[in-house]
Design an enzyme around this catalytic site. Structure first.
Site, PDB file in Angstrom:
ATOM      1  N   GLU A 234       3.109   2.109  -5.999  1.00 20.43           N
ATOM      2  CA  GLU A 234       3.768   2.773  -4.873  1.00 20.43           C
ATOM      3  C   GLU A 234       4.163   4.205  -5.212  1.00 20.43           C
ATOM      4  O   GLU A 234       4.052   5.109  -4.369  1.00 20.43           O
ATOM      5  CB  GLU A 234       4.999   1.965  -4.449  1.00 20.43           C
ATOM      6  CG  GLU A 234       4.694   0.676  -3.718  1.00 20.43           C
ATOM      7  CD  GLU A 234       4.287  -0.454  -4.638  1.00 20.43           C
ATOM      8  OE1 GLU A 234       3.740  -1.464  -4.156  1.00 20.43           O
ATOM      9  OE2 GLU A 234       4.531  -0.328  -5.868  1.00 20.43           O
TER      10      GLU A 234
ATOM     11  N   GLN B 138       3.170  -1.612   1.570  1.00 21.41           N
ATOM     12  CA  GLN B 138       2.993  -2.928   2.192  1.00 21.41           C
ATOM     13  C   GLN B 138       4.275  -3.490   2.786  1.00 21.41           C
ATOM     14  O   GLN B 138       4.287  -4.015   3.897  1.00 21.41           O
ATOM     15  CB  GLN B 138       2.433  -3.922   1.173  1.00 21.41           C
ATOM     16  CG  GLN B 138       0.940  -3.935   1.090  1.00 21.41           C
ATOM     17  CD  GLN B 138       0.426  -5.077   0.223  1.00 21.41           C
ATOM     18  OE1 GLN B 138       1.193  -5.895  -0.309  1.00 21.41           O
ATOM     19  NE2 GLN B 138      -0.880  -5.139   0.079  1.00 21.41           N
ATOM     20  N   PHE B 139       5.361  -3.414   2.020  1.00 26.91           N
ATOM     21  CA  PHE B 139       6.653  -3.913   2.468  1.00 26.91           C
ATOM     22  C   PHE B 139       7.719  -2.896   2.098  1.00 26.91           C
ATOM     23  O   PHE B 139       7.636  -2.260   1.040  1.00 26.91           O
ATOM     24  CB  PHE B 139       6.997  -5.250   1.804  1.00 26.91           C
ATOM     25  CG  PHE B 139       6.038  -6.366   2.131  1.00 26.91           C
ATOM     26  CD1 PHE B 139       6.235  -7.160   3.248  1.00 26.91           C
ATOM     27  CD2 PHE B 139       4.942  -6.618   1.318  1.00 26.91           C
ATOM     28  CE1 PHE B 139       5.355  -8.191   3.550  1.00 26.91           C
ATOM     29  CE2 PHE B 139       4.055  -7.638   1.607  1.00 26.91           C
ATOM     30  CZ  PHE B 139       4.266  -8.426   2.729  1.00 26.91           C
TER      31      PHE B 139
ATOM     32  N   LEU C 213      -2.127  -0.928  -7.401  1.00 28.76           N
ATOM     33  CA  LEU C 213      -0.776  -1.307  -7.028  1.00 28.76           C
ATOM     34  C   LEU C 213       0.212  -0.346  -7.704  1.00 28.76           C
ATOM     35  O   LEU C 213       0.730  -0.616  -8.791  1.00 28.76           O
ATOM     36  CB  LEU C 213      -0.491  -2.756  -7.450  1.00 28.76           C
ATOM     37  CG  LEU C 213       0.880  -3.323  -7.073  1.00 28.76           C
ATOM     38  CD1 LEU C 213       1.104  -3.238  -5.574  1.00 28.76           C
ATOM     39  CD2 LEU C 213       0.993  -4.758  -7.547  1.00 28.76           C
TER      40      LEU C 213
ATOM     41  N   PRO D 275      10.210   1.667  -5.966  1.00 24.97           N
ATOM     42  CA  PRO D 275       9.640   2.387  -7.111  1.00 24.97           C
ATOM     43  C   PRO D 275       9.181   3.806  -6.763  1.00 24.97           C
ATOM     44  O   PRO D 275       9.040   4.643  -7.652  1.00 24.97           O
ATOM     45  CB  PRO D 275       8.441   1.511  -7.519  1.00 24.97           C
ATOM     46  CG  PRO D 275       8.788   0.155  -7.040  1.00 24.97           C
ATOM     47  CD  PRO D 275       9.523   0.373  -5.757  1.00 24.97           C
TER      48      PRO D 275
ATOM     49  N   HIS E 142      10.142  -8.718   0.227  1.00 21.81           N
ATOM     50  CA  HIS E 142       9.231  -8.655   1.370  1.00 21.81           C
ATOM     51  C   HIS E 142       9.999  -8.618   2.695  1.00 21.81           C
ATOM     52  O   HIS E 142       9.388  -8.509   3.754  1.00 21.81           O
ATOM     53  CB  HIS E 142       8.314  -9.884   1.395  1.00 21.81           C
ATOM     54  CG  HIS E 142       7.361  -9.976   0.252  1.00 21.81           C
ATOM     55  ND1 HIS E 142       7.772 -10.233  -1.031  1.00 21.81           N
ATOM     56  CD2 HIS E 142       6.016  -9.843   0.196  1.00 21.81           C
ATOM     57  CE1 HIS E 142       6.709 -10.272  -1.831  1.00 21.81           C
ATOM     58  NE2 HIS E 142       5.632 -10.036  -1.106  1.00 21.81           N
TER      59      HIS E 142
END
Length: 341
Positions: A77, A99-100, A75, A106, A146
């Site tokens: 980004e 993912q979103f 995890l 970041p 999200h």
């Protein structure tokens, strides 16, 4: 065709075999086809491997192409995007997934310092054939970060294309074109309609232009400029008002298809911009400025924006009150038709 896509794609001329699929399946089919077509295509991202992505957009890729081409990461980004840039510099045609959209912040340093500037800073010696996929937008009652619709951050930045499909047919053709492009592309996937309806899509590979808007519906009285999950609300609103509404699916958010926008607004004399992002400095502000700068003398009413509000995306209990819908689109259309603001 599902009722969620009441207007067929004008450029959807299906010859040969087709299948009725939803938008996320269209993304998955395209990734499979592009990886089979070109050995240099690789995927990288969090959870894209064994579970096939949080929305199952990458389902089956790891089993088919192995962990050297489908790279499941920690995890991180910032690490995902930085690694993807390095892979593209080395000649890979890489497709990183965030993912979103809200999780991309970041990695914004990598985006600004390397992804969008590498071609320019090397005077064209280094190309970055990479497509950054991100699920974006609200409508699924998820948690904070999200639900973001901050496409303006990316469209504001030179050196990158920003693309957003509104139907399964658009998703497959635009994603294939993005992956094959030699410049970086941000590919926004409106998760609100990932599984919100299906449409006939060719089984064979095809591409669509990355710099052209799509005329969804012709009209004479008012132009609605919109994209992503909002297109269906624009169509629904157009069927509820006493006006001949022209709907333009922008689909290319950077670069904007200026010619199509101005041609439509000069014909109708009225313009509504519908998007779910916040109002201030959203892409609708740029479109409004564009119309006012080059078509003011043809306007019969001021440009009207139907958008999200200037607040952080709210909790799921009041999400429906935040998101624009067909009712708010209808109000905006009636406002410009009646000159009531």
């Amino acid at each position: 065709m599902s009722e969620i896509y009441p207007a067929p794609d004008p450029d959807n001329e299906i010859e040969g075999e087709s299948e009725e699929i939803d938008l996320v399946t269209a993304v998955n089919r395209t990734l499979h086809q592009e990886m089979e077509r070109e050995a240099s295509v690789r995927m990288i991202g969090y959870d894209i491997g064994p579970i096939g992505g949080v929305f199952r957009a990458t389902q089956g890729l790891l089993e088919e192409y192995g962990e050297e081409r489908v790279i499941d990461t920690p995890l991180t980004e910032n690490g995902i995007l930085g690694t993807a840039v390095g892979m593209a510099m080395a000649g890979e045609r890489v497709v990183p997934e965030i993912q979103f959209m809200g999780f991309s912040y970041p990695a914004f340093g990598q985006f600004m310092y390397t992804m969008v500037k590498m071609y320019d800073r090397t005077a064209g010696d280094i190309e970055l054939p990479m497509t950054l996929r991100m699920a974006y937008g609200g409508g699924v009652k998820a948690l904070e970060y999200h639900q973001e619709s901050t496409e303006t951050y990316y469209a504001h930045t030179p050196g990158v294309r920003v693309v957003c499909p509104s139907t399964p047919y658009q998703a497959k053709g635009l994603l294939a074109a993005s992956i094959r492009d030699d410049d970086p592309v941000v590919f926004l996937e409106p998760k609100r309609i990932y599984r919100g309806g299906s449409q006939e899509v060719p089984t064979e590979e095809y591409t669509l232009p990355l710099d052209e808007a799509r005329l969804v519906r012709e009209g004479e009285d008012v132009t609605v400029l919109t994209w992503g999950a909002m297109v269906r609300h624009a169509v629904a609103a157009s069927e509820a008002v006493d006006a001949d509404v022209e709907i333009v699916d922008m689909r290319s958010l950077a670069p904007l298809d200026v010619e199509t926008v101005l041609e439509s607004v000069k014909k109708t004399g009225r313009c509504v911009v519908l998007h779910e992002a916040r109002r201030s400095l959203g892409l609708g502000a740029e479109l409004s400025a564009l119309v006012n700068e080059y078509a003011l003398d043809r306007l019969k009413a001021p440009v009207k924006r139907a958008t999200g509000y200037d607040v952080h995306f709210p909790g799921h209990d009041i999400e429906d009150d935040y998101l624009p819908d067909a009712e708010r689109a209808q109000y905006a259309i009636e406002a410009v038709m009646n000159y009531e603001f």
